[in-house]
Design an enzyme around this catalytic site. Structure first.
Site, PDB file in Angstrom:
ATOM      1  CG  HIS A  98      -3.462  -3.207   4.274  1.00  0.00           C
ATOM      2  ND1 HIS A  98      -2.254  -2.737   4.710  1.00  0.00           N
ATOM      3  CD2 HIS A  98      -4.009  -2.209   3.526  1.00  0.00           C
ATOM      4  CE1 HIS A  98      -2.078  -1.500   4.252  1.00  0.00           C
ATOM      5  NE2 HIS A  98      -3.111  -1.165   3.523  1.00  0.00           N
ATOM      6  CB  CYS A 148      -0.986  -0.052   1.157  1.00  0.00           C
ATOM      7  SG  CYS A 148      -2.390   1.031   0.913  1.00  0.00           S
TER       8      CYS A 148
HETATM    9  N1  GLN Z   1      -2.121   6.886   1.859  1.00  0.00           N
HETATM   10  C1  GLN Z   1      -2.311   5.940   0.846  1.00  0.00           C
HETATM   11  C2  GLN Z   1      -3.694   5.933   0.214  1.00  0.00           C
HETATM   12  O1  GLN Z   1      -4.711   6.159   0.876  1.00  0.00           O
HETATM   13  C3  GLN Z   1      -1.934   4.585   1.381  1.00  0.00           C
HETATM   14  C4  GLN Z   1      -2.899   4.059   2.406  1.00  0.00           C
HETATM   15  C5  GLN Z   1      -2.485   2.718   2.921  1.00  0.00           C
HETATM   16  O2  GLN Z   1      -1.289   2.396   3.039  1.00  0.00           O
HETATM   17  N2  GLN Z   1      -3.493   1.930   3.349  1.00  0.00           N
HETATM   18  O3  GLN Z   1      -3.768   5.679  -0.962  1.00  0.00           O
END
Ligand code: GLN
Length: 257
Positions: free
Chosen positions: A206, A97
């Protein structure tokens, strides 16, 4: 224990750890040690200089926009050159992510802020007001290629949880991990998830990703072992993955409906 050892670098463990991402580290270490292979994990955060030669495998977890912003200067000064060398040296990376996004060119947040990322691999991310949230499932081309079979099986699929406002677009010649079967993946239009370049894998996955996708975890570990000791030198023995496969298959069935 035998004489084999994998050294894992966990980048920014204090800043980038969403939805249990650190479970990926626990999973890799456990699956190595249960096979008698040593595993040392080193966390490097802001202020720590990375020496890529010390490591075989790198992990970066997910983080919110402000956490990504907070580490960019450090990444540029203390990590980027060595990460580039490690990528070119075919070392294994799993980037989740926010940690996936920072390997690319830039991220323009949904409210218009421009974050220039490390630019190590040709892709970029643009934030949208709509978040892409939920359990999801996608094919893994690297797993499909392993068994050369005509049919795609449940263990060729990856299940996980995505939550991002960033939509990622891959440059020409950069492959995704595979096709999305349920959920979003990289962006609303592409129908593909993640990025696979040399031995670098990036995904929005995740959950954490690896415990319930044990075959993909072993693909990463085997790749790191083959690279370090020569192909075919260390064969990963079978583990009892009854629980892991039950969790995996439960989600495959649920997301197939
Ligand atoms: N900030 C990034 C987004 O919202 C990554 C979020 C995350 O790692 N879950 O795209």
């Amino acid at each position: 224990m035998n004489d084999y050892q994998i050294n894992i670098c966990h980048l920014y463990p204090d800043l980038l750890n969403l939805y249990g991402d650190t479970g990926n580290i626990i999973c890799m270490k456990s699956r190595l040690e249960r096979r008698g292979i040593k595993c040392e994990v080193t966390g490097l955060s802001v202020g720590d200089k990375l020496n890529a030669a010390d490591f075989d495998l790198f992990f970066i977890g997910g983080g919110q926009d402000f956490e990504q912003d907070a580490l960019l200067k450090d990444a540029d000064q203390n990590k980027k050159a060595d990460i580039r060398a490690a990528i070119d040296d075919e070392k294994v990376f799993l980037c989740i992510c926010g940690g996936y996004q920072i390997m690319g060119q830039y991220y323009r947040t949904w409210d218009g802020k421009q974050l220039d990322f490390m630019g190590l691999i040709d892709f970029y991310t643009e934030g949208h007001e709509k978040r892409m949230i939920g359990n999801y499932m996608f094919e893994c081309d690297a797993l499909i290629a392993l068994d050369n079979a005509a049919e795609i099986k449940a263990d060729d699929l990856i299940v996980g949880f995505e939550n991002h406002s960033g939509q990622t677009f891959l440059g020409e010649g950069i492959k995704p991990i595979g096709k999305v079967l349920s959920g979003y993946g990289n962006n609303e239009k592409a129908e593909y998830e993640g990025m696979h370049y040399k031995n670098v894998f990036g995904a929005y996955c995740h959950g954490p990703m690896l415990p319930k996708n044990p075959r993909f975890c072993d693909l990463l570990l085997q790749t790191a072992l083959d690279r370090k000791y020569g192909r075919g030198t260390v064969a990963l023995t079978e583990l009892d993955d009854t629980l892991e496969n039950n969790a995996h298959n439960y989600m495959v069935n649920r997301l197939s409906k």
